[in-house]
Design an enzyme around this catalytic site. Structure first.
Site, short mmCIF file in Angstrom:
data_model
loop_
_atom_site.label_atom_id
_atom_site.label_comp_id
_atom_site.label_asym_id
_atom_site.label_seq_id
_atom_site.Cartn_x
_atom_site.Cartn_y
_atom_site.Cartn_z
N SER A 66 0.83 -1.20 0.00
CA SER A 66 0.00 0.00 0.00
C SER A 66 0.86 1.25 0.00
O SER A 66 1.98 1.26 0.55
CB SER A 66 -0.86 -0.02 1.26
N TYR A 100 -2.53 -1.36 10.88
CA TYR A 100 -2.76 -1.89 9.52
C TYR A 100 -1.56 -1.56 8.61
O TYR A 100 -0.97 -2.44 7.98
CB TYR A 100 -4.05 -1.33 8.92
N LYS A 135 1.72 -3.92 6.67
CA LYS A 135 2.18 -3.87 5.27
C LYS A 135 3.67 -3.58 5.23
O LYS A 135 4.43 -4.23 4.50
CB LYS A 135 1.43 -2.78 4.50
#
Ligand code: NAD
Ligand code: UFG
Length: 336
Positions: free
Chosen positions: A124, A149, A153
């Site tokens: 991302s 979150y 990643k």
């Protein structure tokens, strides 16, 4: 190639099945349906004219994952499986770290055991934090992620880089997605969030269809042309096609490769509201609200590397993104 899609019943996964099928690849899907519905796969079957093999299982379950690799000759894996709600990850960090990290660890171990070492990872733009360079190139240093979150990643990227360094037989592609929106032009598949949407476009479509009263615009005092946040929105079908192109990198034994997948254009929140109203002839009532914690002002990429090395570039503009997002919402006012 025979491709395993973890999390393939979800938003980006379901669109990627369609693009992979178009390019002549075979697909197997594994998903525990924690944030999706099997109906998305039935809809995909309507589009591509056949049902793809589906295993309902958790990627953290090594027994089920081994069984999949024993049954199907998998050439490469695209790992979409993960929890992705930024706010929820702040409230439930353990669940996010446990799910996203462990799913990836189990998967990589099972792959290694079956000598399948071709891996595409859904990363991302969030790994750039508040980006040091605009437009963002892949050389831009990674930044600080403000939520668990984003940290999953960023940390998984590091794990994958180390793995490929230790064993150069691995071909690993890190795809850093910008902001996917829109839906397949058929209106059969699209974004189907549970509960109140966190992201801009589903909030807009749900407001336009009457499920929400008005859109809250999170801040109009950023250092951007109109004061609202600027993002690089990309049509989900363009993003899906980027995965097919990434398989070419794997085919030519890329080792480790990192690509931004975005259009290179930045649109503000109010630009998107206006584009949506113009494309669809519907009003989107909104009001200005305070800034949302953790948001940055501007985030858009330079997608030149993906074009030069993968021959991939986005085809669709903001108008088609708005048209197709609305088409899906109108056809599915209550979701799947
Ligand atoms: P999504 O929630 O629609 O799809 C993810 C899928 O993974 C869901 O179907 C869910 O049921 C499944 N899943 C989650 N944990 C699992 C587990 N342990 N075992 C099996 N299945 C599991 O999300 P999406 O928008 O399609 O995103 C796909 C991937 O791309 C995610 O990893 C996400 O973090 C990443 N990503 C998304 C965006 C975005 O804006 N949508 C941006 C950047 C990166
Ligand atoms: N926004 C609003 N109102 C809303 C929702 C969003 O004004 O109801 C604004 C945000 O403040 C931001 C822009 O719209 O300026 C886009 O917000 P999104 O939540 O749609 O997307 P983000 O850029 O915040 O985050 C998305 C994904 C993350 C991912 C990140 C970078 O949700 O998972 O892109 O890829 F990490």
């Amino acid at each position: 190639m025979n491709i395993l899609l973890t999390g393939g019943a979800g938003y980006i996964g379901s669109h990627t099945i369609v693009e992979l099928d178009k390019a002549g690849h075979s697909v197997v899907v594994v998903d525990n349906l924690v944030n999706s519905s099997e109906e998305s796969l039935n809809r995909v079957a309507k589009i591509i004219g056949k049902q793809v093999p589906f295993v309902k299982a958790d990627v953290r379950d090594a027994v089920s994952m081994n069984a999949i690799f024993d049954k199907y000759k998998i050439d490469a894996v695209i790992n979409f499986a993960g929890l992705k709600a930024v706010g929820e990850s702040v409230a439930k960090p353990l669940e996010y770290y446990e799910n996203n990290m462990n799913a990836c660890f189990v998967l990589l171990n099972v792959m290694r055991k079956h000598n399948c070492k071709n891996f595409i990872f859904s990363s991302s733009a969030t790994v750039y934090g508040d980006p040091a360079i605009i437009p963002i190139t892949e050389e831009c240093p990674k930044g600080e992620c403000t939520n668990p979150y984003g940290k999953t990643k960023s940390m998984l990227e590091e794990v994958l880089i180390d793995l490929q360094k230790a064993d150069p037989e691995w071909n690993i592609v890190l795809l850093r997605y910008f902001n996917p929106i829109g839906a397949h032009e058929s209106g059969l598949i699209g974004e189907n969030p549970n509960g109140i949407p966190n992201n801009l476009m589903p909030y807009i479509t749900q407001t336009a269809v009457g499920l929400r009263k008005e859109l809250g615009v999170f801040g109009n005092d950023y250092d951007t042309p109109d004061g609202t946040g600027v993002r690089d929105y990309i049509h989900v079908c363009d993003l899906a096609a980027g995965h097919v192109c990434a398989l070419q990198a794997i085919d030519r034994k890329c080792g480790l490769a990192i690509y931004n997948l975005g259009t290179g254009h930045g649109y503000s929140v109010l630009d998107v509201v206006r584009a949506f109203e113009k494309a669809n002839g519907v009003k989107v009532p909104y009001s200005i609200k305070p800034r949302r914690a953790g948001d940055i002002a501007t985030c858009y990429c330079n997608p030149a590397k993906a074009k030069a090395e993968l021959g991939w570039e986005a085809k669709y503009g903001i108008e088609e993104m708005c048209r197709d997002a609305w088409n899906f919402q109108k056809n599915n006012p209550e979701g799947y």
